[in-house]
Design a protein around this motif. Structure first.
Motif, PDB file in Angstrom:
ATOM      1  N   LYS A  58       0.766  -1.284   0.135  1.00 56.84           N
ATOM      2  CA  LYS A  58       0.060   0.000  -0.013  1.00 56.84           C
ATOM      3  C   LYS A  58       0.915   1.202   0.014  1.00 56.84           C
ATOM      4  O   LYS A  58       1.416   1.770   1.059  1.00 56.84           O
ATOM      5  N   LEU A  59       1.256   1.616  -1.200  1.00 58.88           N
ATOM      6  CA  LEU A  59       2.005   2.703  -1.393  1.00 58.88           C
ATOM      7  C   LEU A  59       1.470   4.009  -1.484  1.00 58.88           C
ATOM      8  O   LEU A  59       0.491   3.983  -2.424  1.00 58.88           O
ATOM      9  N   PRO A  60       2.152   5.136  -1.432  1.00 58.53           N
ATOM     10  CA  PRO A  60       1.612   6.492  -1.746  1.00 58.53           C
ATOM     11  C   PRO A  60       1.327   6.420  -3.243  1.00 58.53           C
ATOM     12  O   PRO A  60       2.355   5.974  -3.869  1.00 58.53           O
ATOM     13  N   LEU A  61       0.747   7.410  -3.953  1.00 61.67           N
ATOM     14  CA  LEU A  61       0.520   7.364  -5.385  1.00 61.67           C
ATOM     15  C   LEU A  61       1.861   7.732  -5.998  1.00 61.67           C
ATOM     16  O   LEU A  61       2.055   7.271  -6.930  1.00 61.67           O
ATOM     17  N   PRO A  62       2.703   8.811  -5.683  1.00 62.16           N
ATOM     18  CA  PRO A  62       3.996   9.071  -6.172  1.00 62.16           C
ATOM     19  C   PRO A  62       4.879   7.886  -6.499  1.00 62.16           C
ATOM     20  O   PRO A  62       5.565   7.541  -7.330  1.00 62.16           O
ATOM     21  N   LEU A  63       4.754   7.114  -5.425  1.00 62.99           N
ATOM     22  CA  LEU A  63       5.811   5.884  -5.595  1.00 62.99           C
ATOM     23  C   LEU A  63       5.202   4.833  -6.372  1.00 62.99           C
ATOM     24  O   LEU A  63       5.849   4.102  -7.148  1.00 62.99           O
ATOM     25  N   GLN A  64       3.566   4.842  -6.478  1.00 64.02           N
ATOM     26  CA  GLN A  64       3.088   3.915  -7.544  1.00 64.02           C
ATOM     27  C   GLN A  64       3.433   4.110  -8.934  1.00 64.02           C
ATOM     28  O   GLN A  64       3.727   3.211  -9.880  1.00 64.02           O
ATOM     29  N   LYS A  65       3.582   5.460  -9.169  1.00 69.15           N
ATOM     30  CA  LYS A  65       3.921   6.006 -10.571  1.00 69.15           C
ATOM     31  C   LYS A  65       5.269   5.654 -11.152  1.00 69.15           C
ATOM     32  O   LYS A  65       5.526   5.444 -12.192  1.00 69.15           O
ATOM     33  N   ILE A  66       6.337   5.511 -10.187  1.00 70.05           N
ATOM     34  CA  ILE A  66       7.517   5.082 -10.648  1.00 70.05           C
ATOM     35  C   ILE A  66       7.917   3.445 -10.626  1.00 70.05           C
ATOM     36  O   ILE A  66       8.796   2.988 -10.694  1.00 70.05           O
ATOM     37  N   SER A  67       6.710   2.771 -10.217  1.00 68.23           N
ATOM     38  CA  SER A  67       6.738   1.196 -10.328  1.00 68.23           C
ATOM     39  C   SER A  67       6.895   0.917 -11.958  1.00 68.23           C
ATOM     40  O   SER A  67       6.283   1.575 -12.768  1.00 68.23           O
ATOM     41  N   ILE A  68       7.978   0.111 -12.316  1.00 63.93           N
ATOM     42  CA  ILE A  68       7.923  -0.462 -13.580  1.00 63.93           C
ATOM     43  C   ILE A  68       7.484  -1.631 -13.995  1.00 63.93           C
ATOM     44  O   ILE A  68       7.667  -2.669 -13.226  1.00 63.93           O
ATOM     45  N   PRO A  69       6.625  -1.670 -14.993  1.00 64.88           N
ATOM     46  CA  PRO A  69       6.187  -3.026 -15.147  1.00 64.88           C
ATOM     47  C   PRO A  69       7.261  -3.994 -15.833  1.00 64.88           C
ATOM     48  O   PRO A  69       8.166  -3.563 -16.399  1.00 64.88           O
ATOM     49  N   LEU A  70       6.604  -5.440 -15.668  1.00 68.99           N
ATOM     50  CA  LEU A  70       7.679  -6.163 -16.003  1.00 68.99           C
ATOM     51  C   LEU A  70       8.287  -6.083 -17.462  1.00 68.99           C
ATOM     52  O   LEU A  70       9.442  -6.454 -17.550  1.00 68.99           O
ATOM     53  N   ASP A  71       7.247  -6.115 -18.480  1.00 69.36           N
ATOM     54  CA  ASP A  71       7.737  -6.067 -19.783  1.00 69.36           C
ATOM     55  C   ASP A  71       8.437  -5.016 -20.171  1.00 69.36           C
ATOM     56  O   ASP A  71       9.547  -5.114 -21.053  1.00 69.36           O
ATOM     57  N   ILE A  72       8.374  -3.569 -19.613  1.00 65.80           N
ATOM     58  CA  ILE A  72       9.270  -2.695 -19.863  1.00 65.80           C
ATOM     59  C   ILE A  72      10.553  -2.799 -19.235  1.00 65.80           C
ATOM     60  O   ILE A  72      11.487  -2.404 -19.974  1.00 65.80           O
ATOM     61  N   LEU A  73      10.620  -3.454 -18.129  1.00 69.86           N
ATOM     62  CA  LEU A  73      12.042  -3.669 -17.647  1.00 69.86           C
ATOM     63  C   LEU A  73      12.777  -4.856 -18.297  1.00 69.86           C
ATOM     64  O   LEU A  73      13.936  -4.603 -18.467  1.00 69.86           O
ATOM     65  N   GLN A  74      11.875  -5.929 -18.865  1.00 73.95           N
ATOM     66  CA  GLN A  74      12.769  -6.796 -19.652  1.00 73.95           C
ATOM     67  C   GLN A  74      13.103  -5.993 -21.045  1.00 73.95           C
ATOM     68  O   GLN A  74      14.314  -6.387 -21.541  1.00 73.95           O
ATOM     69  N   LYS A  75      12.704  -5.277 -21.687  1.00 69.67           N
ATOM     70  CA  LYS A  75      12.845  -4.551 -22.675  1.00 69.67           C
ATOM     71  C   LYS A  75      14.143  -3.651 -22.351  1.00 69.67           C
ATOM     72  O   LYS A  75      14.950  -3.634 -23.646  1.00 69.67           O
ATOM     73  N   ASN A  76      14.484  -3.049 -21.336  1.00 63.18           N
ATOM     74  CA  ASN A  76      15.521  -2.289 -21.098  1.00 63.18           C
ATOM     75  C   ASN A  76      16.498  -2.733 -20.227  1.00 63.18           C
ATOM     76  O   ASN A  76      17.297  -2.208 -19.827  1.00 63.18           O
ATOM     77  N   ALA A  77      16.498  -4.188 -20.025  1.00 64.96           N
ATOM     78  CA  ALA A  77      17.343  -4.823 -18.968  1.00 64.96           C
ATOM     79  C   ALA A  77      18.766  -4.561 -19.526  1.00 64.96           C
ATOM     80  O   ALA A  77      19.652  -4.544 -18.527  1.00 64.96           O
ATOM     81  N   GLY A  78      18.918  -4.469 -20.885  1.00 64.69           N
ATOM     82  CA  GLY A  78      20.466  -4.459 -21.174  1.00 64.69           C
ATOM     83  C   GLY A  78      21.053  -2.976 -20.779  1.00 64.69           C
ATOM     84  O   GLY A  78      22.246  -2.829 -21.097  1.00 64.69           O
ATOM     85  N   LEU A  79      20.470  -2.050 -20.578  1.00 63.39           N
ATOM     86  CA  LEU A  79      20.941  -0.738 -20.250  1.00 63.39           C
ATOM     87  C   LEU A  79      21.151  -0.504 -18.723  1.00 63.39           C
ATOM     88  O   LEU A  79      21.849   0.528 -18.249  1.00 63.39           O
ATOM     89  N   ILE A  80      20.461  -1.429 -17.709  1.00 63.41           N
ATOM     90  CA  ILE A  80      20.751  -1.471 -16.478  1.00 63.41           C
ATOM     91  C   ILE A  80      21.967  -1.613 -15.820  1.00 63.41           C
ATOM     92  O   ILE A  80      22.398  -2.876 -15.928  1.00 63.41           O
ATOM     93  N   LYS A  81      22.639  -0.679 -15.041  1.00 63.43           N
ATOM     94  CA  LYS A  81      23.990  -0.884 -14.190  1.00 63.43           C
ATOM     95  C   LYS A  81      23.543  -1.042 -12.847  1.00 63.43           C
ATOM     96  O   LYS A  81      24.570  -1.719 -12.016  1.00 63.43           O
ATOM     97  N   THR A  82      22.806  -0.447 -12.345  1.00 65.92           N
ATOM     98  CA  THR A  82      22.326  -0.365 -11.017  1.00 65.92           C
ATOM     99  C   THR A  82      20.932  -0.893 -10.740  1.00 65.92           C
ATOM    100  O   THR A  82      19.957   0.071 -11.284  1.00 65.92           O
ATOM    101  N   LEU A  83      20.604  -1.803  -9.848  1.00 68.48           N
ATOM    102  CA  LEU A  83      19.311  -2.219  -9.497  1.00 68.48           C
ATOM    103  C   LEU A  83      19.196  -1.879  -7.952  1.00 68.48           C
ATOM    104  O   LEU A  83      19.816  -2.773  -7.182  1.00 68.48           O
ATOM    105  N   ILE A  84      18.114  -1.306  -7.513  1.00 68.37           N
ATOM    106  CA  ILE A  84      17.643  -0.796  -6.232  1.00 68.37           C
ATOM    107  C   ILE A  84      16.331  -1.665  -6.128  1.00 68.37           C
ATOM    108  O   ILE A  84      15.326  -1.480  -6.535  1.00 68.37           O
ATOM    109  N   ILE A  85      16.381  -2.735  -5.333  1.00 69.01           N
ATOM    110  CA  ILE A  85      15.298  -3.372  -4.832  1.00 69.01           C
ATOM    111  C   ILE A  85      14.755  -2.952  -3.288  1.00 69.01           C
ATOM    112  O   ILE A  85      15.223  -3.141  -2.398  1.00 69.01           O
ATOM    113  N   GLN A  86      13.628  -1.955  -3.627  1.00 73.51           N
ATOM    114  CA  GLN A  86      13.235  -1.111  -2.454  1.00 73.51           C
ATOM    115  C   GLN A  86      12.128  -1.976  -1.497  1.00 73.51           C
ATOM    116  O   GLN A  86      12.077  -1.685  -0.372  1.00 73.51           O
TER     117      GLN A  86
END
Length: 529
Positions: A58-86
């Motif tokens: 149950k997150l505030p709306l601003p944090l829900q907006k920065i959540s990344i859908p799985l398919d978008i993350l898969q598409k751009n996985a090759g660009l990611i150098k730092t991953l923060i699991i919050q």
């Protein structure tokens, strides 16, 4: 005029990337709209660092907006150098392969209040992530007093990670039976940052034995032991002594120990490559002890933190040869034997200094000193003593026979006030030259009654600090201040990066002080009164 379709001779990928490194998230988003080359460069930069948050919490709306859908993350996985699991995320996210992933931050140290502690599934996902991404070189486990201890499989995965160089594990719960696996996972690291909250079992077996355990590649160790951990000094020293290649050592024990055992290691040149040393709880360390430590550091000293120690003339003499060779950080705060001339000499001699904390410095000494050469200074924590030592402390009696003497005393007091303001402006001019300064404190927390220090008002010299464009924070606790609305407005208008302030802004009118504080906080600046 060059069109967006014709980028020009200087619009190269390297230049665009360099420019992008100085931009924040919103500016990079705007740059995407310039043209295709800028879109490509900024997209790569935008995806370099990604935070994963599960919207099932149950997150505030601003944090829900920065959540990344799985398919978008898969598409751009090759660009990611730092991953923060919050927070807890869906298991499918851990199945993604990240070809250039370098850093994983798992539950940062200050998670937001609505995030749950990581469960078994989260640790299992992290283990899978480490196994299938061999490019990972840094793992930061920021769990604070987690209820679920990390499983053995996590440490086994780290031990097999081929490129792991750094492990940050403050306040991680580690079972005693898991200690051998933990040490195996850390044997070949270059950087190890630990905070033990329970008894340490140092060895290859669960009883702390099993042959010598050496860290042959470790060049930075940060060891903090929490209060109540009940780890013997000998065990803490033993761990540090098994790191012969250390270049940087931070040691924060749970209590003040006698210096003998640590000095033995220094005299034996246990760490011949040591350049950076930060020690805490040094109440029992004398000036002579600190001198021995400094003389044992054969290489140039770049970082030294000996707060609350007996650092004094002997230690200062041993440190002086390192001034020009590369002192970058120096913490002498709460060292009662550090004098005003010492502080002035540091500011006028250390051209690479970026962080400096010390005690009280006389305004007269500052004004009479050579120019400061520490133009790269980012953090400055010293107290400016503006008192006039030459002023008479005897009361002046004004009567029929002493009218002329009283008039002279009044004239002298006025001259002293003018001289003090001139001195203050000269100090402000020195500070104004520190254009890269980000954190500035001239607080004196030892004072129960506010005393005269720098006066943060327009007309008194505040306007000279308009050059401090990078300033993020300023503290003035324990000082006399009489700020007005226009002074605070000036600060907010000229210091664009200001994030925090601390102190009493108007020591005379409490209601006006409260109004000034509200003005500060309404602009999004944190204030500590």
């Amino acid at each position: 005029m060059t069109s967006t379709s014709d980028p020009g001779p200087f619009d190269l990928p390297e230049i665009r990337a360099h420019i992008g490194s100085f931009l924040d998230h919103n500016d990079r988003l705007n740059c995407i709209l310039i043209n295709k080359p800028w879109h490509s460069t900024m997209t790569s930069l935008l995806w370099e660092k990604v935070t994963l948050i599960d919207t099932s919490d149950k997150l505030p709306l601003p944090l829900q907006k920065i959540s990344i859908p799985l398919d978008i993350l898969q598409k751009n996985a090759g660009l990611i150098k730092t991953l923060i699991i919050q927070s807890n995320i869906l298991p499918d996210y851990y199945d993604i392969s990240f070809p250039i992933l370098q850093t994983v931050s798992f539950w940062p140290m200050k998670p937001l209040r609505f995030f749950r502690e990581p469960g078994v599934a989260a640790f299992e996902g992290l283990t899978k992530l480490i196994k299938q991404n061999p490019t990972i070189s840094q793992i930061k486990l920021g769990v604070s007093k987690g209820l679920v201890p990390a499983p053995d499989t996590l440490w086994e995965a780290m031990a097999e990670a081929p490129n792991l160089q750094l492990l940050e594990a403050p306040r991680m719960r580690i079972r005693h039976t898991t200690m051998p696996l933990f040490w195996k996972a850390t044997e070949n690291l270059r950087v190890l940052i630990l905070n033990f909250e329970s008894a340490l079992r140092f060895g290859r077996n669960t009883d702390g034995a099993g042959g010598p355990l050496v860290f042959p590649r470790l060049n930075r160790l940060s060891l903090e032991v929490s209060q109540g951990a009940h780890i013997m000094e000998s065990e803490q020293i033993r761990l540090m002594a098994q790191c012969p290649q250390l270049e940087t050592l931070d040691w924060i024990p749970d209590q003040a120990f006698s210096p003998e055992k640590f000095l033995e290691c220094c005299k034996a040149e246990t760490w011949p490559n040591l350049e950076g040393l930060t020690l805490a709880r040094l109440d029992l360390y004398t000036d002579a002890d600190i001198k021995v430590i400094l003389e044992s550091m054969r290489r140039k000293i770049t970082i030294l933190g000996v707060s609350r120690s007996g650092f004094g003339p002997r230690s200062f003499e041993a440190l002086r040869p390192h001034f020009f060779s590369g002192i970058i950080e120096l913490d002498l705060s709460y060292c009662s034997a550090v004098t005003s001339p010492m502080i002035v000499e540091v500011l006028a001699s250390c051209n690479k200094l970026r962080k400096f904390a010390a005690g009280c410095v006389s305004a007269k000494d500052l004004v009479a000193s050579p120019p400061w050469i520490c133009g790269s200074l980012r953090e400055l924590w010293i107290y400016f003593d503006m008192s006039n030592d030459d002023a008479s402390t005897d009361p002046v009696v004004i009567g029929n026979e002493t009218t002329e003497a009283g008039a002279r005393a009044g004239a002298e007091a006025e001259q002293q006030e003018v001289a003090m303001e001139r001195t203050q402006r000269q100090i402000f001019e020195r500070i104004a030259g520190l254009e890269m300064l980000q954190s500035f404190s001239f607080s004196d927390p030892t004072r129960e009654i506010p005393v005269r220090s720098l006066d943060l008002r327009l007309g008194k010299g505040l306007e000279l600090l308009s050059s401090l464009r990078e300033l993020k924070g300023i503290h003035f606790h324990g000082t006399q201040q009489w700020m007005r609305t226009e002074d605070v407005e000036w600060m907010l208008g000229h210091w664009d990066h200001l994030h925090w302030m601390g102190g009493v802004m108007d020591m005379v009118d409490q209601s006006h002080n409260n109004a000034l504080v509200k003005m500060i906080t309404d602009r999004g600046v944190f204030f500590a009164s």
